[in-house]
Each structure stands twice: as structure tokens, then as C-alpha cells.
Design an enzyme around this catalytic site. Structure first.
Site, short mmCIF file in Angstrom:
data_model
loop_
_atom_site.label_atom_id
_atom_site.label_comp_id
_atom_site.label_asym_id
_atom_site.label_seq_id
_atom_site.Cartn_x
_atom_site.Cartn_y
_atom_site.Cartn_z
CE LYS A 80 23.09 39.02 13.50
NZ LYS A 80 23.41 39.94 14.60
N GLY A 182 14.86 52.64 26.35
CA GLY A 182 14.58 51.21 26.57
C GLY A 182 15.67 50.58 27.41
P1 NAD Z 1 14.91 48.27 23.43
O1 NAD Z 1 13.89 47.74 22.48
O2 NAD Z 1 14.92 47.79 24.84
O3 NAD Z 1 14.82 49.87 23.49
C1 NAD Z 1 14.62 50.67 22.38
C2 NAD Z 1 13.67 51.81 22.81
O4 NAD Z 1 13.56 52.73 21.74
C3 NAD Z 1 12.27 51.33 23.16
O5 NAD Z 1 11.90 51.79 24.45
C4 NAD Z 1 11.40 51.95 22.05
O6 NAD Z 1 10.09 52.30 22.50
C5 NAD Z 1 12.21 53.17 21.69
N1 NAD Z 1 11.96 53.72 20.36
C6 NAD Z 1 11.71 53.08 19.19
N2 NAD Z 1 11.55 53.97 18.19
C7 NAD Z 1 11.69 55.19 18.72
C8 NAD Z 1 11.63 56.50 18.22
N3 NAD Z 1 11.39 56.73 16.92
N4 NAD Z 1 11.83 57.54 19.05
C9 NAD Z 1 12.07 57.33 20.37
N5 NAD Z 1 12.13 56.09 20.91
C10 NAD Z 1 11.95 55.05 20.11
O7 NAD Z 1 16.32 48.00 22.71
P2 NAD Z 1 17.76 48.06 23.37
O8 NAD Z 1 18.18 46.68 23.73
O9 NAD Z 1 17.78 49.12 24.39
O10 NAD Z 1 18.65 48.48 22.12
C11 NAD Z 1 18.67 49.82 21.64
C12 NAD Z 1 19.53 49.89 20.39
O11 NAD Z 1 20.88 49.49 20.71
C13 NAD Z 1 19.11 48.97 19.25
O12 NAD Z 1 19.39 49.60 18.03
C14 NAD Z 1 19.99 47.76 19.42
O13 NAD Z 1 20.19 47.09 18.18
C15 NAD Z 1 21.28 48.40 19.88
N6 NAD Z 1 22.14 47.51 20.65
C16 NAD Z 1 21.67 46.93 21.80
C17 NAD Z 1 22.51 46.09 22.53
C18 NAD Z 1 22.04 45.47 23.81
O14 NAD Z 1 22.88 44.97 24.57
N7 NAD Z 1 20.75 45.47 24.12
C19 NAD Z 1 23.82 45.83 22.09
C20 NAD Z 1 24.27 46.46 20.91
C21 NAD Z 1 23.41 47.30 20.20
#
Ligand code: NAD
Length: 367
Positions: A80, A182
Site C-alpha cells: 500500500k 453509490g
Molecule cells: P461510493 O462513494 O461510490 O458509494 C458510497 C455511497 O454511500 C455514496 O452514494 C454515499 O452517499 C453513501 N453513503 C455514505 N454514508 C452513508 C450513510 N451513512 N448512509 C447511507 N449512505 C451513505 O463508494 P463505492 O465505490 O460504491 O464503495 C462502497 C464501499 O465499498 C466503500 O467502503 C469502499 O471502500 C468499498 N469497496 C469498494 C470497491 C470498489 O470497487 N468500488 C472495492 C472494494 C471495497
């Protein structure tokens, strides 16, 4: 922090301090393990309050990547990197190119990728200085946005958990509450709806909820109500540290299975609590490995989406194995997941030599 003691205790192989005052670069690269392959992990850009905070984060996150890659069955180790800075103000071509040169100096022991505060464009600047970078655009032979693959992996994990609970993996007719609609949450809702599940969701962003309701027929509840929803599965897809002493007693689901990283505020306490309450927890780093599997498929011979999806389906079996270890050893699933990762690292260690995947043997990460 006693730096050397900490590094010994956590088992890191290398920690590189990257300083280039001419371009304002202050970064740290931590390579935790290269037993299974090169240490791959994202580059986080964050205005850390202190150097120590940045170091603590990069050491912890790189170790987490070792476990994630090992449990996913990938020929990857854990690494990382962090850049100390504000992603809204401090980005420049020189900054990322300078960082790329430090990555290059590690000669493939560390491969970088996007993370909080960095994006595909930053990866492309790094690519001009080093081949050891993933998450670049499809135009550069990369895999682009990983969210749909991550969601696809979460779907496999949900099926494994449903099978563990009811004997059959079908999600048809099951109710799933998704926190966060999201990038990943939206795709997950879409896959679940396609398979006939009932989806309830929330988001703090009205645009996200309007879209999910209109396009997918997701039933929307206020963000504060999502933990109280009476459902088969709760899928956290927003932020980490959702589960703690206060939130766990609110839960009315049988399964927790979602994409968010670091869902347990305190792994030992909250993982045990979920287990004792009879809630089946799909450990986050096992179920959300689709994104990592996706970038892994950029290495060695060009990205192929079909291959990435096929490997991502393996998350189903990985979780079944976690549940089996949990039952056999009478331990919580978060611990069983660690056990799965550690077993694989120990097995490969016994081979006696570094058994890196074909992509690294000729020193070329991409075609
Ligand atoms: P994103 O930012 O696109 O979506 C997250 C969503 O959660 C947003 O729409 C935000 O408004 C909403 N949110 C934030 N706080 C909230 C709350 N208290 N209540 C309800 N909604 C809330 O992020 P993402 O890429 O969809 O990732 C989501 C999670 O998955 C993160 O924790 C990320 O670390 C994890 N993750 C993502 C990936 C990936 O490929 N994108 C891979 C592994 C892990």
C-alpha cells in the site's frame, strides 16, 4: 511509535520513505509480504495530521492487502502507499511522476493502484514512469472502474451465505437491505433485482436513492432506519466501522454481507458479538475482493473481463471455506477468514522459493 519494533511485529518486508521536496512529494510505500507475489495495493492521498498517522495507516492497510489477496487465492502479496497531501489542492503531474519513479525503484515488489484521493488519471501519470501500476483506463490496456465487478463478487458472497443458512444459494424472494447506493451499491441492487430479490436501500445522497428507486424499483428508507429493517441480508456498501456495541443490537437480519471495507469498528469485539448473536458475517475483505481480482487481471497478458468475472465467482467458494473453518474450529467468521489467508501463505512458503505468477517471471507486468 517504535518504528522497527512495529515493523517486526507486523511482519513488513520493506518500508520506503519517498521524499522529493522539489515537487512537494512526501509519500510512504509499505510492502508487507511478497510471499505469494508482488505486493499490490492502492495509493491513498490524504491530509494526514502527522507523519506517524500516515505511517500507521500504510502499515495497517498493506498488511490487510496481504490477507485480502491470499484469501482470494491470487498470486499477489500485500502493499500500500500513501501520499501526504490534499487531493483537492496538491495534485500535479510532477508529484505523481516522481512517485512513479519510487515505485519503479522497487522493481515489481510493489504494484500501485487507485485508492481514496487518487483516480485513473493519476495512475496514468504514474504509468509514464513505471509499468508497475494497475487501474489505468481501458485505452491503456487497463480495466477501468472496478465497481461492477466488486458488486458481482458481493452477489456471489451473498449466495454463499444464503446457502450456508438455508441450504440453497438462490436469492429469489430474499430481502436485502443495502446501505449506500453509490457505485457498488447500485450495481449490487441491480444484480439482486435481476435475480428476483426484494431490495430495500438508503443513501444520504438523494440523487442516488432517486435513481435506484426509479431504475431498479428499490424501496427507499431513511439512512437512520436501515439497520432496523427486518430483512434476510444486510449489505453495507457505504463507509467502514458500521458495526459497534451500539449498532449490533439494532440488527434484525440473519446475514451481514456487503462491500464496505473495515465494517467492524473493533474486529475482535464486534466480530465475536455478531457470531454470538447468530448473525452470519461474511468477512469484508473476502467478499469485496472483486475489485482486487479485477485489477489483478490487468497483469500478465492484457485485461480480459470474462476471466475477471470467472475468477470473481470464486468468492462463493472462498466464503464457503470460511464458513466451514468457522464451524469446524468453533470460531467467528472474521477469525476464520484470517485463518484461511494465513494457511495459504504458509503453504506457499513451504514451496521454499518465491512462487510469483507468470506475469512477473519475465519482469513484465503487462503486454
Ligand atoms: P461510493 O462513494 O461510490 O458509494 C458510497 C455511497 O454511500 C455514496 O452514494 C454515499 O452517499 C453513501 N453513503 C455514505 N454514508 C452513508 C450513510 N451513512 N448512509 C447511507 N449512505 C451513505 O463508494 P463505492 O465505490 O460504491 O464503495 C462502497 C464501499 O465499498 C466503500 O467502503 C469502499 O471502500 C468499498 N469497496 C469498494 C470497491 C470498489 O470497487 N468500488 C472495492 C472494494 C471495497
Amino acid at each position: 511509535m517504535q518504528l522497527f519494533d512495529t515493523v517486526v511485529e507486523m511482519g513488513h518486508e520493506r518500508v520506503l520513505l519517498c521524499s522529493n521536496p522539489d515537487v512537494g512529494l512526501r509519500a510512504i510505500i509499505a510492502v508487507h509480504s511478497t510471499v505469494l507475489g508482488p505486493g499490490l495495493g492502492g495509493l491513498r492521498m490524504w491530509p494526514f495530521k502527522s507523519d506517524e498517522e500516515a505511517l500507521t495507516d500504510v502499515l495497517r492497510l498493506s498488511r490487510g492487502m496481504t490477507y485480502k489477496a491470499a484469501a482470494a487465492g491470487l498470486n499477489l502479496g500485500g502493499g500500500k502507499a500513501v501520499i501526504l497531501g490534499d487531493s483537492k489542492k496538491d495534485k500535479s503531474e510532477a508529484l505523481f511522476r516522481s512517485f512513479g519513479r519510487f515505485v519503479e525503484s522497487l522493481n515489481g515488489h510493489y504494484i500501485t493502484a487507485e485508492d481514496v484521493g487518487t483516480d485513473m488519471e493519476d495512475m496514468e501519470l504514474i504509468l509514464s514512469e513505471t509499468r508497475w501500476v494497475t487501474g489505468v483506463s481501458p485505452a491503456h490496456g487497463g480495466s477501468g472502474d472496478p465497481s461492477s465487478v466488486t458488486a458481482y463478487g458481493v452477489l456471489q458472497g451473498i449466495k454463499a451465505a444464503v446457502r450456508e443458512r438455508s441450504g440453497e444459494p438462490e436469492v429469489e424472494g430474499k430481502s436485502v437491505a443495502i446501505q449506500g447506493l453509490g457505485s457498488v451499491g447500485f450495481y449490487l441492487a441491480k444484480y439482486l433485482r435481476e435475480e428476483g430479490a426484494k431490495v430495500i436501500g438508503c443513501d444520504i445522497d438523494a440523487e442516488a436513492t432517486d435513481r435506484a428507486a426509479a431504475e431498479l424499483g428499490v424501496e427507499i428508507v431513511p439512512p437512520d432506519d436501515i439497520l432496523d429493517v427486518d430483512c434476510d441480508i444486510l449489505a453495507p456498501c457505504a463507509l467502514g466501522a458500521l458495526f459497534n456495541e451500539e449498532t449490533i443490537p439494532q440488527l434484525r437480519c440473519g446475514i451481514v454481507a456487503g462491500a464496505a471495507n473495515n465494517q467492524l469498528a473493533n474486529a475482535k469485539r464486534d466480530g465475536k458479538e455478531l457470531h454470538e448473536r447468530g448473525i452470519l458475517y461474511a468477512p469484508d475483505f473476502v467478499i469485496n475482493a472483486g475489485g482486487l481480482i479485477n485489477v489483478y487481471n490487468e497483469l500478465g497478458g492484457g485485461y480480459n473481463r470474462e476471466r475477471a468475472l470467472r475468477m470473481t465467482r470464486g468468492i462463493y467458494l472462498n466464503l464457503m471455506r470460511v464458513f466451514q473453518i468457522s464451524k469446524e474450529e468453533g470460531i467467528a467468521t472474521y477469525l476464520a477468514a484470517d485463518r484461511l489467508a494465513e494457511e495459504r501463505i504458509e503453504t506457499v512458503k513451504k514451496l521454499g522459493s518465491r512462487h510469483w505468477g507468470r506475469f512477473i517471471q519475465n519482469g513484465e507486468p503487462r503486454r
